[in-house]
Every structure is written in structure tokens, then in C-alpha cells.
Design a protein around this motif. Structure first.
Motif, PDB file in Angstrom:
ATOM      1  N   ILE A  13       0.871  -1.167   0.000  1.00 13.15           N
ATOM      2  CA  ILE A  13       0.000   0.000   0.000  1.00 13.15           C
ATOM      3  C   ILE A  13       0.909   1.218   0.000  1.00 13.15           C
ATOM      4  O   ILE A  13       1.775   1.344   0.874  1.00 13.15           O
ATOM      5  N   VAL A  35       0.829  -5.713   3.914  1.00 14.59           N
ATOM      6  CA  VAL A  35      -0.335  -6.578   4.101  1.00 14.59           C
ATOM      7  C   VAL A  35      -0.054  -7.918   3.417  1.00 14.59           C
ATOM      8  O   VAL A  35       0.428  -7.960   2.281  1.00 14.59           O
ATOM      9  N   ARG A  50      -7.833  -7.747  -1.895  1.00 13.58           N
ATOM     10  CA  ARG A  50      -8.831  -6.765  -1.434  1.00 13.58           C
ATOM     11  C   ARG A  50      -9.363  -7.142  -0.051  1.00 13.58           C
ATOM     12  O   ARG A  50      -9.509  -6.282   0.822  1.00 13.58           O
ATOM     13  N   LEU A  53      -6.666  -6.505   2.639  1.00 13.79           N
ATOM     14  CA  LEU A  53      -6.520  -5.063   2.850  1.00 13.79           C
ATOM     15  C   LEU A  53      -7.602  -4.565   3.798  1.00 13.79           C
ATOM     16  O   LEU A  53      -7.319  -3.845   4.762  1.00 13.79           O
ATOM     17  N   THR A  57      -6.552  -3.474   7.599  1.00 15.25           N
ATOM     18  CA  THR A  57      -6.405  -2.014   7.702  1.00 15.25           C
ATOM     19  C   THR A  57      -7.727  -1.263   7.754  1.00 15.25           C
ATOM     20  O   THR A  57      -7.735  -0.080   8.087  1.00 15.25           O
TER      21      THR A  57
END
Length: 148
Positions: A13, A35, A50, A53, A57
Motif C-alpha cells: 500500500i 499486508v 482486497r 486489505l 487495515t
């Protein structure tokens, strides 16, 4: 609990300025990483990226925002985590993805996995991560970043 699949994602990220989000693992201090996470069932790897993530987070993105680097590497699973895999499984295949966010942001840390997070410059991130495959992906970030 079912065994984890030895197929995972690494998701970097970052911002357009190449500030990178790192998470510190709970199992041992100063073990920073991007991640990561294992594929569940037969989900597409971009879906794994996805999902991980969001879980790690709280950041939600559209699939189109995630870049598939079409790159993977095999590595030996750390002894501390082998019990999560079927008996005899010693290696994992990790697929690399990235997502660019407009700017540094606050996150909702997954307390069961991580104890804190930091946004750092990509060069500093290379020095901080404990995983060689994570460091290698970070070294490639400037050439893979669409806005850089």
C-alpha cells in the motif's frame, strides 16, 4: 480450524510519493511487513488482496485499484507459522500486488494480527521489513508505480 492454503498475497500500500504502509506483527516485536494473507477457498488472488486489505487495515478499494504485478515467489514458511498448514507443507507461493492511495491515512489495525502501523518512505521500508520477498517487492516499487 481448516489448514491455510500455501498460496498467499503480498500487497504493498503506497502513496504517489512512495510512502508505504507497514504493519508490525504481534508474534514478535519489530517484525514489520506489508499486508499479507492466504487465499481462502477458490477466491481469485486479487479478491484475496482486497479482502486482506480490508481485514488488516479497514481500507476498502475497488478491484480496479489493485495492481497485479504478475509476479510470485516461493519461500519457506517460518517454523513459527507451519502449524497453520497441512502436515508436510513447508513452502508457500506468494503473489505480489499493490494499491496506490491518494495520501497517507489512518487505518483500523487488526489487533489479532498487528500491534501498530507506520507510514514510511519506500527506502526506509526496505530496511524495516523482516521478509526478504517483501524487501524485494519494495525495491521494485518505483518502477511499478503508475504515478512515479
Amino acid at each position: 480450524m481448516p489448514y491455510k492454503q500455501p498460496v498467499s498475497i503480498l500487497l504493498i500500500i503506497h502513496t504517489p510519493e512512495l510512502d508505504v504502509l507497514l504493519l508490525e506483527r504481534n508474534e514478535f516485536g519489530n517484525a514489520w511487513q506489508s499486508v499479507t494473507g492466504s487465499r481462502e477457498n477458490d477466491e481469485a488472488l486479487i479478491e484475496t488482496a482486497r479482502r486482506e486489505l480490508m481485514e488488516e487495515t479497514g481500507i476498502r478499494v475497488e478491484l480496479e485499484q489493485i495492481r497485479d504485478w504478475q509476479q510470485s515467489q516461493d519461500f519457506e514458511i517460518f517454523e513459527i507459522w507451519r502449524h497453520r498448514y497441512a502436515p508436510g507443507v513447508t513452502h508457500n507461493t506468494e503473489h505480489v500486488f499493490s494499491v496506490e492511495l491518494a495520501q497517507v491515512c489512518e487505518i483500523e489495525i487488526a489487533a489479532r494480527e498487528h500491534q501498530r502501523y507506520k507510514w514510511v518512505n519506500w527506502r526506509q521500508a526496505i530496511e524495516m521489513v523482516f521478509s526478504p520477498s517483501n524487501a524485494e517487492a519494495l525495491r521494485q516499487l518505483p518502477e511499478r508505480c503508475p504515478s512515479h
